[in-house]
Design a protein around this motif. Structure first.
Motif, PDB file in Angstrom:
ATOM      1  N   SER A 138      44.483  47.689  31.021  1.00  0.00           N
ATOM      2  CA  SER A 138      45.197  48.145  30.678  1.00  0.00           C
ATOM      3  C   SER A 138      46.595  47.664  29.639  1.00  0.00           C
ATOM      4  N   LEU A 139      47.167  49.156  28.556  1.00  0.00           N
ATOM      5  CA  LEU A 139      48.034  48.088  27.979  1.00  0.00           C
ATOM      6  C   LEU A 139      49.712  48.676  28.306  1.00  0.00           C
ATOM      7  N   SER A 140      50.210  47.931  28.357  1.00  0.00           N
ATOM      8  CA  SER A 140      51.929  48.395  29.358  1.00  0.00           C
ATOM      9  C   SER A 140      52.463  47.764  28.282  1.00  0.00           C
ATOM     10  N   SER A 141      53.982  47.875  28.317  1.00  0.00           N
ATOM     11  CA  SER A 141      55.183  47.736  27.894  1.00  0.00           C
ATOM     12  C   SER A 141      56.696  47.255  29.040  1.00  0.00           C
ATOM     13  N   LEU A 142      57.233  46.541  28.433  1.00  0.00           N
ATOM     14  CA  LEU A 142      58.223  46.121  28.915  1.00  0.00           C
ATOM     15  C   LEU A 142      59.115  47.193  29.226  1.00  0.00           C
ATOM     16  N   GLY A 143      58.219  48.211  28.806  1.00  0.00           N
ATOM     17  CA  GLY A 143      59.136  49.347  28.832  1.00  0.00           C
ATOM     18  C   GLY A 143      59.796  49.941  30.407  1.00  0.00           C
ATOM     19  N   SER A 144      58.195  49.828  30.779  1.00  0.00           N
ATOM     20  CA  SER A 144      57.879  49.436  32.492  1.00  0.00           C
ATOM     21  C   SER A 144      59.264  49.801  33.991  1.00  0.00           C
ATOM     22  N   PHE A 145      59.585  48.398  32.880  1.00  0.00           N
ATOM     23  CA  PHE A 145      61.002  47.693  34.173  1.00  0.00           C
ATOM     24  C   PHE A 145      62.102  47.716  33.497  1.00  0.00           C
ATOM     25  N   LEU A 146      62.273  47.630  31.703  1.00  0.00           N
ATOM     26  CA  LEU A 146      63.352  47.539  30.848  1.00  0.00           C
ATOM     27  C   LEU A 146      63.769  48.786  30.512  1.00  0.00           C
ATOM     28  N   VAL A 147      64.641  49.282  30.357  1.00  0.00           N
ATOM     29  CA  VAL A 147      65.100  50.263  29.802  1.00  0.00           C
ATOM     30  C   VAL A 147      66.152  50.061  28.347  1.00  0.00           C
ATOM     31  N   TRP A 148      65.028  51.096  27.624  1.00  0.00           N
ATOM     32  CA  TRP A 148      65.293  51.472  25.984  1.00  0.00           C
ATOM     33  C   TRP A 148      65.534  51.726  25.307  1.00  0.00           C
ATOM     34  N   LYS A 158      54.021  53.874  32.035  1.00  0.00           N
ATOM     35  CA  LYS A 158      54.023  52.695  31.708  1.00  0.00           C
ATOM     36  C   LYS A 158      54.086  52.466  33.172  1.00  0.00           C
ATOM     37  N   ALA A 159      54.849  52.562  33.650  1.00  0.00           N
ATOM     38  CA  ALA A 159      55.311  51.972  35.386  1.00  0.00           C
ATOM     39  C   ALA A 159      54.100  52.708  35.984  1.00  0.00           C
ATOM     40  N   ALA A 160      53.527  54.359  35.664  1.00  0.00           N
ATOM     41  CA  ALA A 160      52.593  54.521  36.142  1.00  0.00           C
ATOM     42  C   ALA A 160      51.367  54.061  36.187  1.00  0.00           C
ATOM     43  N   LEU A 161      51.428  53.985  34.326  1.00  0.00           N
ATOM     44  CA  LEU A 161      49.965  52.663  34.323  1.00  0.00           C
ATOM     45  C   LEU A 161      50.018  52.108  35.334  1.00  0.00           C
ATOM     46  N   GLU A 162      50.853  51.161  34.948  1.00  0.00           N
ATOM     47  CA  GLU A 162      51.013  49.586  36.525  1.00  0.00           C
ATOM     48  C   GLU A 162      51.073  49.881  37.129  1.00  0.00           C
ATOM     49  N   ALA A 163      51.344  50.572  38.391  1.00  0.00           N
ATOM     50  CA  ALA A 163      50.723  51.371  39.415  1.00  0.00           C
ATOM     51  C   ALA A 163      49.316  52.198  39.972  1.00  0.00           C
ATOM     52  N   LEU A 164      48.799  52.451  39.061  1.00  0.00           N
ATOM     53  CA  LEU A 164      47.363  52.376  38.936  1.00  0.00           C
ATOM     54  C   LEU A 164      46.488  51.871  38.569  1.00  0.00           C
ATOM     55  N   THR A 165      47.043  50.862  37.905  1.00  0.00           N
ATOM     56  CA  THR A 165      46.339  49.761  37.713  1.00  0.00           C
ATOM     57  C   THR A 165      46.532  48.211  38.643  1.00  0.00           C
ATOM     58  N   ARG A 166      47.314  48.986  39.735  1.00  0.00           N
ATOM     59  CA  ARG A 166      46.989  48.165  41.036  1.00  0.00           C
ATOM     60  C   ARG A 166      46.018  48.833  41.790  1.00  0.00           C
ATOM     61  N   TYR A 167      45.637  50.858  41.820  1.00  0.00           N
ATOM     62  CA  TYR A 167      45.243  51.420  42.741  1.00  0.00           C
ATOM     63  C   TYR A 167      43.639  51.112  42.217  1.00  0.00           C
ATOM     64  N   LEU A 168      43.281  50.873  40.780  1.00  0.00           N
ATOM     65  CA  LEU A 168      41.824  50.646  40.064  1.00  0.00           C
ATOM     66  C   LEU A 168      41.591  49.185  40.586  1.00  0.00           C
ATOM     67  N   ALA A 169      42.739  48.627  40.643  1.00  0.00           N
ATOM     68  CA  ALA A 169      42.382  46.777  41.055  1.00  0.00           C
ATOM     69  C   ALA A 169      41.358  47.285  42.595  1.00  0.00           C
ATOM     70  N   VAL A 170      42.133  47.606  43.655  1.00  0.00           N
ATOM     71  CA  VAL A 170      41.453  47.325  44.249  1.00  0.00           C
ATOM     72  C   VAL A 170      40.589  48.400  45.242  1.00  0.00           C
ATOM     73  N   GLU A 171      40.811  49.860  44.596  1.00  0.00           N
ATOM     74  CA  GLU A 171      39.737  50.831  45.216  1.00  0.00           C
ATOM     75  C   GLU A 171      38.432  50.446  43.928  1.00  0.00           C
TER      76      GLU A 171
END
Lengths: 258, 81
Positions: A138-148, A158-171
């Motif tokens: 999945s394509l995320s962005s630095l904006g998931s942890f930096l404020v623009w 994008k922050a949620a997408l990164e969390a989802l990526t972790r769950y998908l990776a495990v499951e």
């Protein structure tokens, strides 16, 4: 790194980063399904450029913010190809507003396309990847942890997408599927012009240790690596492609005596 | 229902305005349609009539009438009810 005989779906694959990823995977032998929503001409041009590399390209229109359209797209892939090896969840949209101006519509629009679509596409893709050792990026962005400025709802998606990526990776690991994300900083695309003043992006150049802006090819190179067997032991990670921009180089640049 | 009436219904549903205030002269701003609403309306109209409206064309629409006229030109006569 060869993707010969593999089939990849790139959502939002007609333009920008998605186009570069499609071309990169195609150059290494993958057949590519180019998904688009608004710009058929760009998607068809990308498909033509992919076919010129000697592989198969298919264009499919679907608004990934609409679950019914995701289903239709995967029904088509299932009927026509019967399998899928690589899913690149790249399509993104968003509303550039300060937090006080974000309404429910803007929130849902952005989350549906940037986050929920990755979940729904991954669910459908996982079934088509059965027994094939699939890859999802999945394509995320630095904006998931930096404020623009005005990036709030996109950053949150994008922050949620990164969390989802972790769950998908495990499951999805027991199904032999590797899932990761790539987070880029400012990349010269049409989307960049849409969200930010060019000055904001260029202003970051002096504090980018690598000395230039990130290109779509820089991102595609890392995505392709994550789709390869060499990256088998990387799971659920967001790999940052920003030329060192996010690691505190501002202080370093200001303090430099040269 | 005419093409115009169908598009008016779609537009009103998306922007939550009374259908009666949407005339051919209404701009998207008059109808309180922001850019998200317009994209949603385009997608819904494309779906309803089985056509595609390129962004370059949509950007030329100055009012609701331009939108309707474009769709009327794209939808084959025999399909009109």
């Amino acid at each position: 790194m060869s993707f010969e005989g593999k089939l990849a779906l790139v959502t939002g694959g007609g333009r920008g980063i998605g186009r570069a990823i499609g071309l990169k995977l195609a150059a290494q032998g993958a057949d590519i399904i180019v998904n688009f929503f608004r710009r058929r001409d760009a998607a068809e041009q990308t498909a033509k450029d992919i076919e010129a590399l000697g592989v198969r390209a298919e264009v499919v229109r679907a608004n990934v913010g609409d679950p019914a359209k995701i289903d239709e797209m995967f029904d088509m892939i299932g009927d026509k190809f019967g399998h899928l090896d690589i899913l690149i969840s790249n399509a993104a949209s968003g509303v550039g507003r300060p937090v006080m101006d974000i309404d429910v519509k803007a929130w849902e629009w952005t989350m549906d396309i940037n986050t929920r679509a990755c979940l729904l596409c991954s669910q459908r893709a996982a079934r088509l990847m059965e027994g094939r050792g699939g890859k999802i990026v999945s394509l995320s962005s630095l904006g998931s942890f930096l404020v623009w400025p005005t990036y709030a709802v996109v950053g949150v998606s994008k922050a949620a997408l990164e969390a989802l990526t972790r769950y998908l990776a495990v499951e999805l690991a027991p199904r032999g599927i590797c899932v990761n994300a790539v987070g880029a900083s400012f990349v010269q695309t049409e989307a960049l012009k849409f969200y930010f003043e060019e000055q904001l992006a260029l202003g970051n150049l002096p504090i980018t240790p690598a000395g230039r802006m990130v290109t779509t090819e820089d991102v595609a190179n890392v995505v392709a690596f994550l789709c390869s067997e060499e990256a088998f032991m990387i799971r659920g990670q967001t790999i940052i492609v920003d030329g060192g921009f996010s690691i505190g180089s501002a202080a370093f640049s200001l303090g430099r005596k040269d | 229902m005419s093409i115009e009436e169908q598009i008016r219904e779609i537009m009103a549903k998306i922007t939550h305005v009374e259908q009666s205030i949407i005339t051919r002269e209404s701009t998207f701003k008059d109808i309180k349609a922001d850019s998200l609403d317009v994209v949603q309306a385009l997608a819904a109209v494309e779906e309803t009539f089985g056509i595609e409206i390129p962004d370059e064309e949509a950007q030329k629409f100055e009012n609701f009438g331009d939108f309707v006229s474009y769709v009327e030109r794209q939808v084959p006569q025999q399909e009109r009810v």
